[in-house]
Every structure is written in structure tokens, then in C-alpha cells.
Design a protein around this motif. Structure first.
Motif, PDB file in Angstrom:
ATOM      1  N   ARG A 195      53.208 -21.845  37.014  1.00  0.00           N
ATOM      2  CA  ARG A 195      54.612 -21.083  36.213  1.00  0.00           C
ATOM      3  C   ARG A 195      53.788 -19.941  36.982  1.00  0.00           C
ATOM      4  NH1 ARG A 195      55.840 -23.249  30.615  1.00  0.00           N
ATOM      5  NH2 ARG A 195      56.795 -21.207  30.505  1.00  0.00           N
ATOM      6  N   MET A 196      53.066 -19.636  36.637  1.00  0.00           N
ATOM      7  CA  MET A 196      52.034 -18.098  36.756  1.00  0.00           C
ATOM      8  C   MET A 196      52.159 -17.780  38.474  1.00  0.00           C
ATOM      9  SD  MET A 196      48.603 -16.271  35.598  1.00  0.00           S
ATOM     10  CE  MET A 196      48.878 -17.022  34.088  1.00  0.00           C
ATOM     11  N   THR A 197      52.589 -18.265  39.085  1.00  0.00           N
ATOM     12  CA  THR A 197      52.859 -17.178  40.858  1.00  0.00           C
ATOM     13  C   THR A 197      53.551 -17.746  40.699  1.00  0.00           C
ATOM     14  OG1 THR A 197      50.671 -19.468  41.578  1.00  0.00           O
ATOM     15  CG2 THR A 197      52.685 -19.091  43.060  1.00  0.00           C
ATOM     16  N   GLU A 198      55.161 -18.577  39.713  1.00  0.00           N
ATOM     17  CA  GLU A 198      56.449 -18.013  39.677  1.00  0.00           C
ATOM     18  C   GLU A 198      56.690 -16.967  39.019  1.00  0.00           C
ATOM     19  OE1 GLU A 198      57.637 -21.384  38.109  1.00  0.00           O
ATOM     20  OE2 GLU A 198      58.206 -22.314  39.466  1.00  0.00           O
ATOM     21  N   ALA A 199      55.690 -16.416  37.719  1.00  0.00           N
ATOM     22  CA  ALA A 199      56.390 -15.495  37.125  1.00  0.00           C
ATOM     23  C   ALA A 199      55.704 -13.992  38.193  1.00  0.00           C
ATOM     24  CB  ALA A 199      55.427 -15.550  35.691  1.00  0.00           C
ATOM     25  N   LEU A 200      54.082 -14.473  38.760  1.00  0.00           N
ATOM     26  CA  LEU A 200      54.003 -12.653  39.476  1.00  0.00           C
ATOM     27  C   LEU A 200      54.953 -12.660  40.957  1.00  0.00           C
ATOM     28  CD1 LEU A 200      49.771 -14.627  39.837  1.00  0.00           C
ATOM     29  CD2 LEU A 200      50.745 -12.152  38.878  1.00  0.00           C
ATOM     30  N   ALA A 201      54.917 -13.159  41.644  1.00  0.00           N
ATOM     31  CA  ALA A 201      55.916 -13.493  42.137  1.00  0.00           C
ATOM     32  C   ALA A 201      57.459 -12.450  41.550  1.00  0.00           C
ATOM     33  CB  ALA A 201      57.071 -14.011  42.794  1.00  0.00           C
ATOM     34  N   LYS A 202      57.942 -12.870  40.564  1.00  0.00           N
ATOM     35  CA  LYS A 202      59.512 -12.363  40.045  1.00  0.00           C
ATOM     36  C   LYS A 202      58.628 -10.963  39.274  1.00  0.00           C
ATOM     37  CE  LYS A 202      61.369 -16.367  38.104  1.00  0.00           C
ATOM     38  NZ  LYS A 202      61.812 -17.138  36.844  1.00  0.00           N
ATOM     39  N   ALA A 203      57.682 -10.658  39.030  1.00  0.00           N
ATOM     40  CA  ALA A 203      57.481  -9.345  38.810  1.00  0.00           C
ATOM     41  C   ALA A 203      56.239  -8.855  39.346  1.00  0.00           C
ATOM     42  CB  ALA A 203      55.982  -9.661  37.816  1.00  0.00           C
ATOM     43  N   GLY A 204      56.555  -9.059  41.267  1.00  0.00           N
ATOM     44  CA  GLY A 204      56.344  -7.505  42.468  1.00  0.00           C
ATOM     45  C   GLY A 204      54.669  -8.111  42.065  1.00  0.00           C
ATOM     46  N   GLY A 205      54.223  -9.355  41.702  1.00  0.00           N
ATOM     47  CA  GLY A 205      52.136  -9.634  41.726  1.00  0.00           C
ATOM     48  C   GLY A 205      51.317  -8.393  41.126  1.00  0.00           C
ATOM     49  N   LEU A 206      50.129  -8.821  41.318  1.00  0.00           N
ATOM     50  CA  LEU A 206      49.093  -8.000  40.947  1.00  0.00           C
ATOM     51  C   LEU A 206      48.037  -7.434  41.615  1.00  0.00           C
ATOM     52  CD1 LEU A 206      47.433 -10.990  38.102  1.00  0.00           C
ATOM     53  CD2 LEU A 206      49.247  -9.174  37.509  1.00  0.00           C
ATOM     54  N   ASP A 207      48.113  -5.931  41.226  1.00  0.00           N
ATOM     55  CA  ASP A 207      46.353  -5.170  42.343  1.00  0.00           C
ATOM     56  C   ASP A 207      45.793  -5.310  42.427  1.00  0.00           C
ATOM     57  OD1 ASP A 207      48.850  -3.652  43.243  1.00  0.00           O
ATOM     58  OD2 ASP A 207      49.149  -2.054  41.713  1.00  0.00           O
ATOM     59  N   LYS A 208      45.297  -5.950  40.985  1.00  0.00           N
ATOM     60  CA  LYS A 208      43.912  -6.406  40.759  1.00  0.00           C
ATOM     61  C   LYS A 208      43.833  -7.767  39.839  1.00  0.00           C
ATOM     62  CE  LYS A 208      42.084  -1.750  39.629  1.00  0.00           C
ATOM     63  NZ  LYS A 208      41.580  -1.166  38.117  1.00  0.00           N
ATOM     64  N   SER A 209      42.759  -8.102  39.616  1.00  0.00           N
ATOM     65  CA  SER A 209      43.317  -9.762  40.007  1.00  0.00           C
ATOM     66  C   SER A 209      42.282  -9.926  38.163  1.00  0.00           C
ATOM     67  CB  SER A 209      41.443 -10.302  40.649  1.00  0.00           C
ATOM     68  OG  SER A 209      40.777 -10.319  40.761  1.00  0.00           O
ATOM     69  N   VAL A 210      42.660 -11.267  38.067  1.00  0.00           N
ATOM     70  CA  VAL A 210      42.494 -11.737  36.274  1.00  0.00           C
ATOM     71  C   VAL A 210      42.360 -13.196  35.958  1.00  0.00           C
ATOM     72  CG1 VAL A 210      44.873 -12.210  35.883  1.00  0.00           C
ATOM     73  CG2 VAL A 210      43.384 -11.291  33.828  1.00  0.00           C
ATOM     74  N   LYS A 211      40.815 -13.667  35.892  1.00  0.00           N
ATOM     75  CA  LYS A 211      40.846 -14.969  35.219  1.00  0.00           C
ATOM     76  C   LYS A 211      41.337 -14.669  33.737  1.00  0.00           C
ATOM     77  CE  LYS A 211      37.087 -17.106  37.472  1.00  0.00           C
ATOM     78  NZ  LYS A 211      35.980 -17.655  37.744  1.00  0.00           N
ATOM     79  N   PHE A 212      41.922 -15.974  33.598  1.00  0.00           N
ATOM     80  CA  PHE A 212      42.073 -16.366  31.851  1.00  0.00           C
ATOM     81  C   PHE A 212      41.325 -17.828  32.175  1.00  0.00           C
ATOM     82  CE2 PHE A 212      46.328 -14.512  33.701  1.00  0.00           C
ATOM     83  CZ  PHE A 212      46.719 -13.808  32.402  1.00  0.00           C
ATOM     84  N   ASP A 213      40.677 -17.510  31.071  1.00  0.00           N
ATOM     85  CA  ASP A 213      39.620 -18.707  30.744  1.00  0.00           C
ATOM     86  C   ASP A 213      39.841 -19.559  29.626  1.00  0.00           C
ATOM     87  OD1 ASP A 213      36.781 -19.535  29.989  1.00  0.00           O
ATOM     88  OD2 ASP A 213      35.568 -18.709  30.643  1.00  0.00           O
ATOM     89  N   PHE A 214      39.371 -20.666  29.945  1.00  0.00           N
ATOM     90  CA  PHE A 214      39.936 -21.444  28.264  1.00  0.00           C
ATOM     91  C   PHE A 214      38.947 -22.632  28.189  1.00  0.00           C
ATOM     92  CE2 PHE A 214      43.968 -21.238  31.587  1.00  0.00           C
ATOM     93  CZ  PHE A 214      44.492 -20.707  31.136  1.00  0.00           C
ATOM     94  N   GLY A 215      37.814 -21.602  28.318  1.00  0.00           N
ATOM     95  CA  GLY A 215      36.264 -22.312  27.841  1.00  0.00           C
ATOM     96  C   GLY A 215      36.475 -23.765  29.001  1.00  0.00           C
ATOM     97  N   GLY A 216      36.011 -24.685  27.924  1.00  0.00           N
ATOM     98  CA  GLY A 216      36.005 -26.162  28.283  1.00  0.00           C
ATOM     99  C   GLY A 216      36.962 -26.494  28.818  1.00  0.00           C
ATOM    100  N   GLU A 217      38.297 -25.916  28.831  1.00  0.00           N
ATOM    101  CA  GLU A 217      39.489 -26.502  29.518  1.00  0.00           C
ATOM    102  C   GLU A 217      39.623 -26.291  31.266  1.00  0.00           C
ATOM    103  OE1 GLU A 217      42.721 -27.943  27.070  1.00  0.00           O
ATOM    104  OE2 GLU A 217      41.485 -26.934  25.706  1.00  0.00           O
ATOM    105  N   GLY A 218      38.450 -25.062  32.047  1.00  0.00           N
ATOM    106  CA  GLY A 218      38.919 -24.464  33.480  1.00  0.00           C
ATOM    107  C   GLY A 218      39.133 -22.987  32.808  1.00  0.00           C
ATOM    108  N   SER A 219      39.858 -22.777  34.090  1.00  0.00           N
ATOM    109  CA  SER A 219      40.391 -21.344  34.783  1.00  0.00           C
ATOM    110  C   SER A 219      41.585 -21.044  35.318  1.00  0.00           C
ATOM    111  CB  SER A 219      39.026 -20.328  34.375  1.00  0.00           C
ATOM    112  OG  SER A 219      38.891 -21.002  35.964  1.00  0.00           O
TER     113      SER A 219
END
Length: 98
Positions: A9-33
Motif C-alpha cells: 500500500r505504501m509503494t502505491e501511495a508513494l507512486a501517486k505522491a511522486g515518491g520521497l527524496d529522502k528515506s524513512v523507516k517505520f519501526d514497529f518494534g517487535g513487529e518488524g519495520s
């Protein structure tokens, strides 16, 4: 929603929004990232990100669905930002496309 579904879903949203110039990590703790840069998102990447957002997965899903205000989540401590704060501030457009 599992991390693979979030990355898709995030890949689809990134494509619609034109992408990100910088990187971001969403850290869900013990549930991965999920790591996002440009117009793609991937699960459990060990790559360094310009900005890391630590958030419970349930709160992330609420943010993505528009049921939790990002600023309120940040102010209440449900969402923590490390690194480049400007990256986090620019994610509103991404979430509005999810």
C-alpha cells in the motif's frame, strides 16, 4: 494488516505522491519495520534511513486509514521521530494516498 500489505500500500501511495527524496523507516518494534525511499517500500530492511519513525503497528494503521491525526500521535508520544524531522513532516501526502 501485515508488513507486506503495508509495504504494498505504501509503494502505491508513494507512486501517486511522486515518491520521497529522502528515506524513512517505520519501526514497529517487535513487529518488524518498513523502509521507504523514492517510489518503493520494502519490509524489514537493514538500510539506514534519513528518518526513523517508531510507532505501534496498530497506531500506524490508524494513521494510514485517517483515524489518527499525525500531530496528535506525535504530541501524545504514540509516534516518535529520530533523524530528519522534515522527512516526517512531508509524509502527510503519502498517508493521504494510502
Amino acid at each position: 494488516m501485515d508488513n507486506d500489505a503495508i509495504a504494498t500500500r505504501m509503494t502505491e501511495a508513494l507512486a501517486k505522491a511522486g515518491g520521497l527524496d529522502k528515506s524513512v523507516k517505520f519501526d514497529f518494534g517487535g513487529e518488524g519495520s518498513v523502509f521507504a525511499h523514492g517510489t518503493t517500500a520494502e519490509v524489514d530492511s537493514d538500510k539506514e534511513a534519513d528518518c526513523t519513525i517508531s510507532v505501534d503497528k496498530s497506531d500506524f494503521i490508524a494513521l494510514a486509514e485517517g483515524n489518527l491525526d499525525p500531530m496528535m500521535a506525535f504530541m501524545s508520544g504514540k509516534l516518535k521521530v529520530a533523524g530528519d524531522m522534515s522527512v516526517a513532516m512531508g509524509l502527510q501526502n503519502i498517508f493521504s494516498n494510502m
